[in-house]
Design a protein around this motif. Structure first.
Motif, mmCIF file in Angstrom:
data_model
loop_
_atom_site.group_PDB
_atom_site.id
_atom_site.type_symbol
_atom_site.label_atom_id
_atom_site.label_comp_id
_atom_site.label_asym_id
_atom_site.label_seq_id
_atom_site.Cartn_x
_atom_site.Cartn_y
_atom_site.Cartn_z
ATOM 1 N N ALA A 1 0.848 -1.206 0.000
ATOM 2 C CA ALA A 1 0.000 0.000 0.000
ATOM 3 C C ALA A 1 0.878 1.249 0.000
ATOM 4 O O ALA A 1 0.635 2.205 -0.740
ATOM 5 N N LEU A 2 1.917 1.226 0.819
ATOM 6 C CA LEU A 2 2.837 2.367 0.864
ATOM 7 C C LEU A 2 3.481 2.576 -0.502
ATOM 8 O O LEU A 2 3.583 3.706 -0.997
ATOM 9 N N ALA A 3 3.921 1.473 -1.106
ATOM 10 C CA ALA A 3 4.593 1.583 -2.407
ATOM 11 C C ALA A 3 3.667 2.225 -3.435
ATOM 12 O O ALA A 3 4.075 3.088 -4.216
ATOM 13 N N ALA B 1 -4.728 4.218 -2.123
ATOM 14 C CA ALA B 1 -3.713 3.158 -2.026
ATOM 15 C C ALA B 1 -4.133 2.098 -1.011
ATOM 16 O O ALA B 1 -3.896 0.904 -1.208
ATOM 17 N N VAL B 2 -4.763 2.544 0.060
ATOM 18 C CA VAL B 2 -5.269 1.599 1.069
ATOM 19 C C VAL B 2 -6.331 0.695 0.452
ATOM 20 O O VAL B 2 -6.281 -0.531 0.577
ATOM 21 N N GLU B 3 -7.274 1.331 -0.227
ATOM 22 C CA GLU B 3 -8.351 0.559 -0.879
ATOM 23 C C GLU B 3 -7.804 -0.448 -1.883
ATOM 24 O O GLU B 3 -8.260 -1.583 -1.958
ATOM 25 N N ALA B 4 -6.823 0.010 -2.651
ATOM 26 C CA ALA B 4 -6.275 -0.867 -3.695
ATOM 27 C C ALA B 4 -5.631 -2.103 -3.070
ATOM 28 O O ALA B 4 -5.799 -3.219 -3.565
ATOM 29 N N GLU B 5 -4.899 -1.920 -1.978
ATOM 30 C CA GLU B 5 -4.266 -3.073 -1.346
ATOM 31 C C GLU B 5 -5.316 -3.981 -0.701
ATOM 32 O O GLU B 5 -5.212 -5.205 -0.776
#
Lengths: 447, 447
Positions: free
Chosen positions: B266-268, B333-337
């Protein structure tokens, strides 16, 4: 498909951390032995009769009685050894103490090798080759960790008490038992307290033993004991490749040098691509980013940032495939960052260091070696599951030598955590250690 | 477009780290004051005549003679203060020592406020309001840093000696000089050694002084001294927003729990999107990932990973735009992970902490305050450049109060590094400090 028994065993294993009290049958938490795919148990072992004969023999019963009589001593040995810190690369003091204990049990050819493995030989009557029985000295905990054992009812708590000090204790208990019962084996048995089993050690104890030491070409079979009950045989060696991947750049001031290449963006690009890799579930293949680090301050463009990654598979080709994919991503991410921002002050470069390399291996479940071990479970009416793990046995497995990891015979919990502990239950533990003892005697050719 | 002079000044500034010996005219490295866009100098100041009169007065010449006579004392003061560690949030001891020094120069109303700022008043003759002249006590270095000053020829080395101990020393030198010369001012001048100027301090000294302390509504103008020569006036305040953004997840074993959401991915994803943001070059707007951290071991899925980011602009709307864009990236990004991997053991969540908030501000170059300061350069035939920085002056600027940062009058180098140092050159430094003294006297209304 997985069988009922194997699945149950795996479920128990994976639950062990959360529910240690329920985990008598398979107490090794997933965090300790890295279990991979579980294979179905084989049909009843052809050696079952022989195992039954062994376990009902007078001598074996005498040995088991000694296990029971010496149980408190065994627990005391485990406590003594646990309280000697043995961080990765700092096992010397614990090794010295353990070698003295092995000596006390009458072993000969006492030795400490170049890596720090300690060992002693129990001569056989001949014709059985050389069997190694090992447990590892090192823990995952740094030198500063408080390793004083705390007792609370029937539970003993201390970092490292389970993984793998119970293995060291079991070896002593089994030695005392077979000595007292006068049991001889065809095989010579080399008992080893080894170094470097945990992560950063990268199996350096086993690498010394099998690649360099004086026994390197003489070992015929290998058993390591790890904290687990008597239900599983770890006959698959999950291979792993670990890298600390560092992206370097010229650094600079976040304001004054804005527009300069930033290694954090290169890392992010690589990490995201890594996260998109597809890997097979059979053989089970996995990857992980475990650690991120780097930079000096919020308002500096980092000189270096890194990620430490783990890739594993119980399939050789599959491990190579995921490793190759990772290695291909890295230069692309470097190039992309060098193209995206200014390289006037310097370019992004790569420093990719391998920090772990455990070979894939397997000792076939239908091999005579594994079937002799399985026979003990069959004789007791408790067929064993086969699993793949990441243990000392990976090294001999990768050399094609018969090798497994067996349970040391105690119930442990919260391995690798500061709340690590073991349960003390004499009746139950003696039964479990006796299973392991029987397995060793089966493959060593008890007479 | 930038003028010849301003560009030369900026070039000198940006070269200061690499070539301190050449940097006499503008010695402040970019890493110390965060210079942003350079604005062209204005036409000759309407106050030039007045500045000339001041600097050719007997009293001013007497004050300058005291600067020269007391130069060794000033250097000694700087050494004494440098050797008292003053990490962010650990300025108390240095503050106490500095307050005693201010007291020795005859200031009244001595005070240490709730934040740890130390201060004393030099009463004026009236009608000039209250001017603050400040330098900051804190350095960027942790408490354990060796701050012993080492002398090598005409260079003195120690972390923090330049930024901003030379500012503290200059204040003492100027006080002694105007006292000895009997120069009075219309304004009351509050001399301050303040806390929290560097990164993590987040201007807390200024926030106390202007928002809470007993002078909060009484201050009419502000000058802070930072390590730099006499060529620039920092009249623009670059705003910054800093976040420590942590992605959290359930964690787990890299093998046993593979397929579980991993906060590093998520960070990436977020970091890569951040790196793709387009920002204007006028007003200069920048962003940075300065720090990456997180995870417990190579074979564990991290429970938490974080990045610490910096966004700056000398434009209010532009700063808000880049901040808004960053804040919008994070939940995506959180949602995507959470969509890409299993959330059975738990989801990825966000913990986004603001760790820095410096307001954008500007004291217009054509304001009487800045023009009185500029007059000193014009009177000497050395017109000054105007730059935007990130200093204590940001706070009063953001309140619309006349505020600037001026050079303390020494040549320093390698600010924020362990090789930080200053040059000792009496003739040159006395001229530089005299420029700053003249500027203070201009705005304070010397009589």
């Amino acid at each position: 498909m997985k069988t009922r028994i194997a699945s149950a065993a795996l479920a128990a294993l994976l639950c062990a951390v959360a529910a240690p009290a329920l985990a008598q049958e398979a107490a090794k938490p997933a965090a300790q032995v890295d279990f991979g795919n579980v294979r179905p148990p084989q049909p009843t072992s052809p050696y079952t009769k022989q195992a039954k004969a062994l376990m009902t023999s007078k001598a074996f019963k005498a040995a088991k009685a000694t296990l029971a009589a010496g149980y408190e001593q065994t627990v005391e040995d485990i406590v003594t050894l646990t309280e000697i810190p043995a961080p990765p690369f700092g096992e010397a003091e614990k090794g010295k103490a353990y070698l003295a204990m092995l000596a006390k049990e009458g072993l000969t050819d006492l030795d400490t090798d170049a890596a720090g493995n300690v060992m002693g030989l129990r001569k056989g009557t001949g014709g059985g080759g050389l069997l190694v029985v090992a447990a590892h000295l090192d823990t995952v905990f740094p030198a500063s960790t408080d390793v004083k054992v705390r007792r609370d009812g029937d539970k003993l708590y201390a970092p490292g008490i389970g993984d793998d000090t119970v293995g060291l204790g079991s070896i002593l208990a089994i030695l005392r038992a077979i000595n007292a019962a006068g049991i001889q084996t065809k095989s010579d048995i080399l008992f080893v307290g080894d170094v470097g089993e945990e992560g950063p050690g990268d199996l350096r104890g086993m690498k010394e033993l099998f690649f360099k030491g004086k026994y390197k070409d003489k070992i015929d079979a290998f058993i390591s004991l790890e904290p687990s009950g008597p239900t599983v045989i770890v006959n698959g060696g999950v291979g792993s490749k670990r890298y600390k991947t560092t992206f370097k750049g010229p650094g600079g001031h976040s304001m004054g040098d804005f527009g300069t290449v930033n290694p954090a963006f290169a890392l992010a690009d690589a990490a995201r691509q890594f996260g998109e890799l597809k890997v097979p579930s059979d053989p089970r293949t996995v990857y992980n980013i475990g650690l991120l680090e780097g930079g000096t301050s919020v308002n500096s463009i980092p000189f270096a940032v890194s990620m430490t990654v783990d890739m594993r598979s119980s399939g050789k080709a599959e491990l190579k495939a995921v490793e190759d994919a990772y290695l291909a991503i890295l230069p692309k991410a470097v190039e992309a960052e060098n193209a995206a921002r200014s390289t006037k002050r310097g370019v992004i470069s790569l420093d990719n260091k391998m920090v772990g390399d455990r070979p894939v291996g397997e000792t076939p479940a239908n091999s005579p070696f594994v079937q002799q071990l399985a026979a003990v479970g069959d004789a007791l009416g408790k067929p064993m599951g086969y699993v793949a793990g990441s243990t000392d046995a990976n090294i001999p497995m990768s050399l094609g030598k018969p090798a497994v990891t067996l349970g040391a015979g105690f119930v442990t919990f919260r391995g690798h955590s500061l709340e690590e502990g073991m349960e003390v239950n004499k009746a139950r533990d003696v039964e479990s250690i006796a299973v392991t003892m029987a397995q060793i005697l089966m493959v060593a050719g008890a007479k």
